[in-house]
Enzyme design. Structure first.
Site, PDB file in Angstrom:
ATOM      1  N   HIS A 270       0.813  -1.215   0.000  1.00 26.35           N
ATOM      2  CA  HIS A 270       0.000   0.000   0.000  1.00 26.35           C
ATOM      3  C   HIS A 270       0.851   1.272   0.000  1.00 26.35           C
ATOM      4  O   HIS A 270       0.388   2.323  -0.469  1.00 26.35           O
ATOM      5  CB  HIS A 270      -0.927   0.007   1.216  1.00 26.35           C
ATOM      6  CG  HIS A 270      -1.961  -1.070   1.162  1.00 26.35           C
ATOM      7  ND1 HIS A 270      -2.784  -1.378   2.227  1.00 26.35           N
ATOM      8  CD2 HIS A 270      -2.323  -1.931   0.171  1.00 26.35           C
ATOM      9  CE1 HIS A 270      -3.592  -2.363   1.906  1.00 26.35           C
ATOM     10  NE2 HIS A 270      -3.326  -2.728   0.668  1.00 26.35           N
TER      11      HIS A 270
ATOM     12  N   PHE B  90      -1.054  -8.138   5.000  1.00 26.57           N
ATOM     13  CA  PHE B  90       0.296  -7.582   4.858  1.00 26.57           C
ATOM     14  C   PHE B  90       0.326  -6.235   4.129  1.00 26.57           C
ATOM     15  O   PHE B  90       1.288  -5.922   3.425  1.00 26.57           O
ATOM     16  CB  PHE B  90       1.222  -8.587   4.154  1.00 26.57           C
ATOM     17  CG  PHE B  90       1.036  -9.996   4.616  1.00 26.57           C
ATOM     18  CD1 PHE B  90       1.100 -10.311   5.964  1.00 26.57           C
ATOM     19  CD2 PHE B  90       0.757 -11.022   3.725  1.00 26.57           C
ATOM     20  CE1 PHE B  90       0.910 -11.612   6.417  1.00 26.57           C
ATOM     21  CE2 PHE B  90       0.555 -12.319   4.161  1.00 26.57           C
ATOM     22  CZ  PHE B  90       0.636 -12.609   5.516  1.00 26.57           C
ATOM     23  N   CYS B  91      -0.717  -5.426   4.311  1.00 30.44           N
ATOM     24  CA  CYS B  91      -0.797  -4.113   3.645  1.00 30.44           C
ATOM     25  C   CYS B  91      -0.566  -4.251   2.143  1.00 30.44           C
ATOM     26  O   CYS B  91       0.058  -3.394   1.507  1.00 30.44           O
ATOM     27  CB  CYS B  91       0.193  -3.124   4.257  1.00 30.44           C
ATOM     28  SG  CYS B  91      -0.213  -2.660   5.943  1.00 30.44           S
ATOM     29  N   ALA B  92      -1.065  -5.352   1.588  1.00 37.98           N
ATOM     30  CA  ALA B  92      -1.032  -5.597   0.144  1.00 37.98           C
ATOM     31  C   ALA B  92      -2.317  -6.347  -0.203  1.00 37.98           C
ATOM     32  O   ALA B  92      -2.297  -7.426  -0.776  1.00 37.98           O
ATOM     33  CB  ALA B  92       0.198  -6.401  -0.240  1.00 37.98           C
TER      34      ALA B  92
END
Length: 458
Positions: free
Chosen positions: A129, A375-377
């Site tokens: 992100h 995982f901020c993805a």
């Protein structure tokens, strides 16, 4: 024969000394064990070398650039020498600038703030992100997840060839995925970008701690990375590369340090002359400790030798992948396939297990710290798990109860400070949890799966 036994006669460098290597943690089943830190992709432990260097400097800490006293002058020299060290570590070109930020996220937001108003930005949906979200004032084209490195290049070339109107363009790409650990074809993507008149920024947050990153050799325009992933966890980051867009734009932050001259006008307003150096985007009192810690880590990794570090890490990657391959219930996530080169970042799911439950059991019953979630993805993990990439998800534990399946994953990550024993314990724990189940009952509390302290051992 285990991977470790088979590799016993091979020569690998010893793990680098890190803080916390002897810390013990309690187990829910009783007793204590040395903590196995296997969440390097989030924050790597500080190198002992970094800690020692910072501790030696700390009594001499002073303000930089604006003080006449000895400590201020010493701190200024240390700060600017750190800039030179980072430039050397990254193989910067003579006219590149090194700007100190708070993190990779801050670095990419800074770059987003200085791109020309009519710039078109190309970003793969596979990005973290920090790379996916900062481009709010630009025209953004999101590219679908490629399934091979060649497809990544082809996808970019088609998108760049189709862009209208023809104007400034920027490609943002990761060097190593924070989800799969897979290496991206950065040099080939840079060549494709430049062939179509675009620039490229490399998110090296997961690459720089594991592999050498050379701006000139890769031919990228900018590189961004974080200290806390480079064994220097003191809240500093780097944006390094071309200076023209940086010098032409308004400062990222307005304030002291960024301004060269400030004067009142006769009409009551204020005239400002901004610095044209890196100081233009470093307003305020800089994080001298954080900057120095990054420079110290750069020196430590360079002196250890990336060839040695990469060889040992690949030994650990092979051990983890071989161990997980022996468990049919485990599915390792990958974009480019099993043979793709990767750093020490591996994500997986376990059939029949809620990922948060599995991660909680690793911690509570084996003293192993991993990460679970998206995982901020989010778009990437959703794609890898076969769900709709547009589906809304949250990092952390889902609403599913322990034992129920989930669309989140588990990530194990490691690096220069990881001893063999941590990897051996992790592989053994995965096998035991899958074959025997958890030894304790767990419940969801505030969005996290935790041991039920009121329950008896199973």
């Amino acid at each position: 024969m285990s991977v470790f036994t088979a590799a016993a006669d091979q020569s690998f460098c010893a793990p680098l000394s890190v803080l916390g290597k002897d810390v013990t943690v309690p187990l829910v089943t009783g007793g204590e064990v040395t903590y196995a830190a296997l969440d390097y992709a989030a924050s790597a432990p500080a190198l002992q070398r970094v800690w020692d260097d910072v501790a030696a400097y700390a009594p001499y800490y002073g303000s930089v650039h604006r003080g006449a006293g000895y400590l201020s002058q010493l701190s200024t020299d240390l700060f600017e020498n750190s800039r030179a060290t980072v430039a050397e570590f990254l193989g910067c070109r003579a006219d590149d600038q090194v700007i100190f930020t708070r993190s990779t996220t801050d670095s990419l937001n800074l770059l987003a703030a200085v791109v020309p108003a009519d710039c078109q930005v190309f970003v793969y949906e596979t990005e973290h992100h920090a790379s996916l979200l900062p481009w709010r004032d630009a025209r953004v084209t999101y590219l679908n997840a490629p399934r091979t490195p060649a497809q990544a290049v082809e996808t970019l070339e088609r998108a760049l060839a189709d862009r209208e109107p023809y104007g400034p363009a920027l490609v943002c790409v990761t060097g190593a995925s924070n989800v799969t650990g897979e290496l991206w074809p950065v040099k080939e993507l840079a060549a494709a970008a430049h062939a179509h008149g675009a620039r490229i920024v490399l998110d090296a947050a997961q690459l720089a701690p594991h592999h050498p990153v050379d701006i000139a050799e890769l031919d990228v325009d900018w590189v961004a990375f974080s200290g806390h992933k480079l064994y220097a966890p003191f809240g500093s980051g780097v944006l390094a590369g071309r200076s023209d867009w940086l010098q032409q734009a308004e400062p990222y932050l307005a304030g002291g340090g960024a301004s060269r001259k400030v004067a009142r006008r006769t009409d009551g307003g204020v005239d400002v002359e901004w610095h044209s150096t890196a100081a233009r985007h470093e307003a305020g009192s800089p994080n001298v400790i954080g900057v120095y810690s990054i420079a110290s880590a750069c020196k430590a990794l360079t002196e250890a030798g990336f060839d040695n570090l990469v060889a040992r890490e690949q030994h650990l990657v092979g051990a983890v992948r071989a161990g997980l391959a022996e468990v049919p219930e485990v599915k390792v996530l990958s974009l480019f396939g099993d043979e793709a080169p990767r750093v020490g970042v591996i994500s997986f799911v376990v059939e029949g297990w809620n990922s948060s439950h599995f991660a909680a059991a690793l911690s509570a019953e084996y003293g192993i710290g991993v990460r679970d979630g998206l995982f901020c993805a989010h778009p990437l993990v959703r794609t890898l798990l076969g769900s709709d990439p547009q589906e809304v998800g949250e990092c952390g534990a889902p609403e599913a109860e322990p034992g129920e399946s989930s669309l989140n994953a588990i990530r194990v990550s490691f690096g220069a400070g990881t001893p063999d024993e941590h990897i051996e314990r992790f592989v053994r724990a995965v096998k035991e949890l899958v074959s025997k189940g958890a030894q304790w009952k767990y419940r969801t509390e505030d969005g996290r799966c935790v041991p039920d302290r009121g329950a008896a051992q199973l």
